[in-house]
Design a protein around this motif. Structure first.
Motif, PDB file in Angstrom:
ATOM      1  N   ILE A 178       0.852  -1.188   0.000  1.00 51.28           N
ATOM      2  CA  ILE A 178       0.000   0.000   0.000  1.00 51.28           C
ATOM      3  C   ILE A 178       0.890   1.241   0.000  1.00 51.28           C
ATOM      4  N   VAL A 179       0.559   2.171  -0.877  1.00 49.94           N
ATOM      5  CA  VAL A 179       1.315   3.427  -0.982  1.00 49.94           C
ATOM      6  C   VAL A 179       0.658   4.467  -0.093  1.00 49.94           C
ATOM      7  N   TYR A 180       1.440   5.038   0.823  1.00 46.36           N
ATOM      8  CA  TYR A 180       0.970   6.085   1.737  1.00 46.36           C
ATOM      9  C   TYR A 180       1.734   7.373   1.439  1.00 46.36           C
ATOM     10  N   PRO A 181       1.209   8.251   0.582  1.00 45.99           N
ATOM     11  CA  PRO A 181       1.930   9.480   0.217  1.00 45.99           C
ATOM     12  C   PRO A 181       1.703  10.597   1.231  1.00 45.99           C
ATOM     13  N   ASN A 182       2.496  11.660   1.090  1.00 50.44           N
ATOM     14  CA  ASN A 182       2.409  12.806   2.006  1.00 50.44           C
ATOM     15  C   ASN A 182       1.344  13.817   1.588  1.00 50.44           C
ATOM     16  N   HIS A 183       0.885  13.745   0.321  1.00 52.74           N
ATOM     17  CA  HIS A 183      -0.071  14.741  -0.159  1.00 52.74           C
ATOM     18  C   HIS A 183      -1.094  14.122  -1.099  1.00 52.74           C
ATOM     19  N   GLY A 184      -2.230  14.824  -1.243  1.00 56.41           N
ATOM     20  CA  GLY A 184      -3.258  14.472  -2.198  1.00 56.41           C
ATOM     21  C   GLY A 184      -3.561  15.639  -3.106  1.00 56.41           C
ATOM     22  N   ALA A 185      -4.632  15.528  -3.866  1.00 53.03           N
ATOM     23  CA  ALA A 185      -5.006  16.560  -4.832  1.00 53.03           C
ATOM     24  C   ALA A 185      -5.137  17.914  -4.149  1.00 53.03           C
ATOM     25  N   GLY A 186      -4.604  18.939  -4.817  1.00 50.17           N
ATOM     26  CA  GLY A 186      -4.650  20.291  -4.279  1.00 50.17           C
ATOM     27  C   GLY A 186      -3.319  20.782  -3.773  1.00 50.17           C
ATOM     28  N   SER A 187      -2.395  19.876  -3.527  1.00 49.49           N
ATOM     29  CA  SER A 187      -1.069  20.276  -3.074  1.00 49.49           C
ATOM     30  C   SER A 187      -0.263  20.821  -4.239  1.00 49.49           C
ATOM     31  N   ALA A 188       0.586  21.811  -3.941  1.00 47.58           N
ATOM     32  CA  ALA A 188       1.464  22.383  -4.966  1.00 47.58           C
ATOM     33  C   ALA A 188       2.757  21.588  -5.106  1.00 47.58           C
ATOM     34  N   CYS A 189       2.873  20.451  -4.404  1.00 44.90           N
ATOM     35  CA  CYS A 189       4.091  19.645  -4.471  1.00 44.90           C
ATOM     36  C   CYS A 189       4.106  18.694  -5.666  1.00 44.90           C
ATOM     37  N   GLY A 190       2.999  18.648  -6.399  1.00 40.07           N
ATOM     38  CA  GLY A 190       2.912  17.864  -7.621  1.00 40.07           C
ATOM     39  C   GLY A 190       2.010  18.597  -8.592  1.00 40.07           C
ATOM     40  N   LYS A 191       1.735  17.994  -9.753  1.00 41.26           N
ATOM     41  CA  LYS A 191       0.930  18.718 -10.739  1.00 41.26           C
ATOM     42  C   LYS A 191      -0.362  18.013 -11.118  1.00 41.26           C
ATOM     43  N   MET A 192      -0.503  16.700 -10.832  1.00 44.31           N
ATOM     44  CA  MET A 192      -1.711  16.001 -11.246  1.00 44.31           C
ATOM     45  C   MET A 192      -2.056  14.853 -10.300  1.00 44.31           C
ATOM     46  N   MET A 193      -2.038  15.148  -9.000  1.00 40.78           N
ATOM     47  CA  MET A 193      -2.334  14.127  -8.005  1.00 40.78           C
ATOM     48  C   MET A 193      -3.800  13.718  -8.020  1.00 40.78           C
ATOM     49  N   SER A 194      -4.029  12.464  -7.685  1.00 40.85           N
ATOM     50  CA  SER A 194      -5.388  11.940  -7.590  1.00 40.85           C
ATOM     51  C   SER A 194      -6.058  12.427  -6.314  1.00 40.85           C
ATOM     52  N   LYS A 195      -7.382  12.400  -6.311  1.00 43.65           N
ATOM     53  CA  LYS A 195      -8.133  12.698  -5.093  1.00 43.65           C
ATOM     54  C   LYS A 195      -8.012  11.563  -4.085  1.00 43.65           C
ATOM     55  N   GLU A 196      -7.672  10.379  -4.562  1.00 41.67           N
ATOM     56  CA  GLU A 196      -7.446   9.252  -3.655  1.00 41.67           C
ATOM     57  C   GLU A 196      -6.160   9.489  -2.866  1.00 41.67           C
ATOM     58  N   THR A 197      -6.132   9.047  -1.630  1.00 35.74           N
ATOM     59  CA  THR A 197      -4.968   9.313  -0.787  1.00 35.74           C
ATOM     60  C   THR A 197      -4.170   8.060  -0.444  1.00 35.74           C
ATOM     61  N   THR A 198      -4.605   6.889  -0.882  1.00 37.49           N
ATOM     62  CA  THR A 198      -3.817   5.659  -0.797  1.00 37.49           C
ATOM     63  C   THR A 198      -4.162   4.792  -2.002  1.00 37.49           C
ATOM     64  N   ASP A 199      -3.294   3.843  -2.289  1.00 42.09           N
ATOM     65  CA  ASP A 199      -3.538   2.900  -3.383  1.00 42.09           C
ATOM     66  C   ASP A 199      -2.526   1.770  -3.240  1.00 42.09           C
TER      67      ASP A 199
END
Length: 471
Positions: A178-199
């Motif tokens: 399971i991938v547990y990232p530090n950010h989701g959609a809306g963060s300026a730390c990436g450009k096209m993050m998903s609204k999902e917060t794990t996968d």
């Protein structure tokens, strides 16, 4: 294995909590640490480690205050050089948390110290990876932030490191993780993050553009760097705070929670040069506000827009909030390093108006009134949404000046003609209106409901970039 994600929507930020056999660990905590301490207390557990995936740019981490209050050891990945007591781990090093293990996987690219932490359960089975800003859901971390702190770390070099980290360290791992990232959609730390917060990592290998198996390093670098917007100006300032250290949140709160009478507030504004920040919603602000104050409402992405619009985290700030909301505003400012709040207007704007003090207002119109004004060609229309939003659909003839670039393009706004401002829903356009008012523009009208409301009218709209786009 039990992993609890603690998500904060206004920053699109995820911290993580694990606990086993009376020991706990926190990954990438926010600055207000009491919720993490309370969480461990409910489990009757001691916080043993605070794991940092990297030196964060978009928020001030809570690692130092957690260390102060709990005695927890701070852990960074290889090559980190913090200005305080911390463990700088080796690649492959394992930390014990009760019956769990946390394995260090050095994954440079977003920054050189960026590290992924493998979570291993009590049976020795690999459960998941806390990836920080190395791997998001649908995206990967932008590689252009570290160069604002260390000049020779170009975005091309970092993107190359990130390619190698993903191919050599992340993609060979099990699809079941399971991938547990530090950010989701809306963060300026990436450009096209998903609204999902794990996968699952397996699904990311199938769907994440940056994990395509047939992608060359050159293709990866080009695709990753295409479309990156300029990072907010506060990012490098937060990085330095996280590297060098900062005042405890208690000190910041004690200094900021200073109620000021109307007379004291006015005197402080005149004597200190502090920025007057009004955090009420757009509707209430438009009806009346202290002259020269700007509006960034607490109900929106407050901390992010403060970071975008106030250039220096050292700026002195005087707050105007709804009564009882001052502590929330101070806390959310501190999350992004704005620690110099010197007081707030006691009683809020009502106390100002009760004293018959002068105030300003912003005219507003609904979508039907906008349609009439548009048809009669009564005003210039400025759209302060992002360029990508504007390009997808916009009012024909509207001029696009994204909110985060308004200060550099003030000359585009005429002072001798009526101006109508809109964004997507009304939050950003009121920020823009307040900034223009502060700078001397008077003929301003804000559209209630923004483009979402305009889209329901017969105002002509285009799906192609208009030649009047300025940016």
């Amino acid at each position: 294995m039990k992993v609890e994600q603690i998500y904060t929507g206004c920053l699109a930020h995820a911290a993580y909590y694990i606990e086993s056999n009376g020991e706990a660990a926190i990954f990438d905590p926010l600055r207000e640490v009491i919720p993490y301490m309370d969480r461990a207390k409910r489990d009757n557990a001691k916080i043993k480690y605070v794991f940092e995936t990297h030196f964060h740019a978009d928020f001030v981490s809570g690692h130092l205050d957690l260390q102060k209050h709990t005695g927890a050891q701070i852990v960074f990945g290889p090559s980190a050089k913090p200005g305080y007591d911390a463990i700088v781990a080796e690649d492959g090093q394992i930390f014990q948390v009760g019956d769990y293990q946390v394995k260090v996987i050095h994954t440079p690219g977003h920054t050189m110290e960026s590290t992924t932490y493998m979570l291993i359960d009590e049976k020795g089975q690999e459960h998941g990876i806390v990836t920080g800003d190395t791997l998001f859901i649908g995206d990967v971390g932008r590689p252009d932030l570290a160069q604002h702190v260390i000049a020779d770390l170009t975005e091309e070099k970092l993107a190359g490191h990130l390619f190698d980290s993903l191919r050599n360290k992340i993609m060979p791992l099990s699809d079941d993780l399971i991938v547990y990232p530090n950010h989701g959609a809306g963060s300026a730390c990436g450009k096209m993050m998903s609204k999902e917060t794990t996968d699952t990592l397996g699904n990311q290998k199938k769907t994440n553009y940056a994990l395509r198996a047939d992608m060359t390093k050159e293709e990866f670098v080009k695709e990753l760097l295409t479309g990156l917007t300029t990072p907010p100006g506060y990012f490098p300032q937060n990085v330095l705070m996280n590297i060098q250290g900062y005042e405890s949140l208690e000190t910041v709160m004690d200094r900021a929670k200073s109620p000021l009478s109307v007379a004291a507030f006015e005197a402080a504004a005149n004597e200190t040069g502090a920025l007057m920040l009004d955090t009420r919603d757009a509707e209430d602000f438009s009806k009346g506000f202290v002259p020269n104050s700007i509006n960034i409402g607490l109900e929106g992405s407050f901390a992010m827009w403060v970071g975008e619009m106030i250039p220096s985290v050292k700026q002195k700030i005087l707050l105007i909030t709804y009564p009882g909301k001052q502590e929330e505003a101070i806390t959310r400012l501190s999350r992004v390093g704005y620690d110099n709040v010197i007081g707030y207007l006691e009683g809020g704007f009502e106390s100002w108006s009760d004293k018959k003090m002068p105030y300003n207002s912003v005219a507003r119109m609904d979508a039907d009134q906008f349609q009439q004004a548009f048809q009669e060609n009564e005003a210039l229309v400025f759209d302060v949404r992002k360029k990508s939003e504007f390009d997808s659909e916009h009012v024909i003839g509207a001029i696009n000046v994204p909110l985060n670039q308004i200060n550099e393009h003030l000359a585009q706004f005429p002072k001798d003609k009526p101006i109508v401002l809109h964004c997507a829903g009304g939050y950003r356009s009121m920020i823009a209106s307040s900034i223009l008012k502060q700078r001397g523009w008077d003929q301003i009208t804000d559209v209630i409901g923004g483009f979402k409301a305009i889209a329901e009218t017969d105002v002509p709209k285009s799906e192609y970039k208009c030649p009047t786009t300025l940016l």
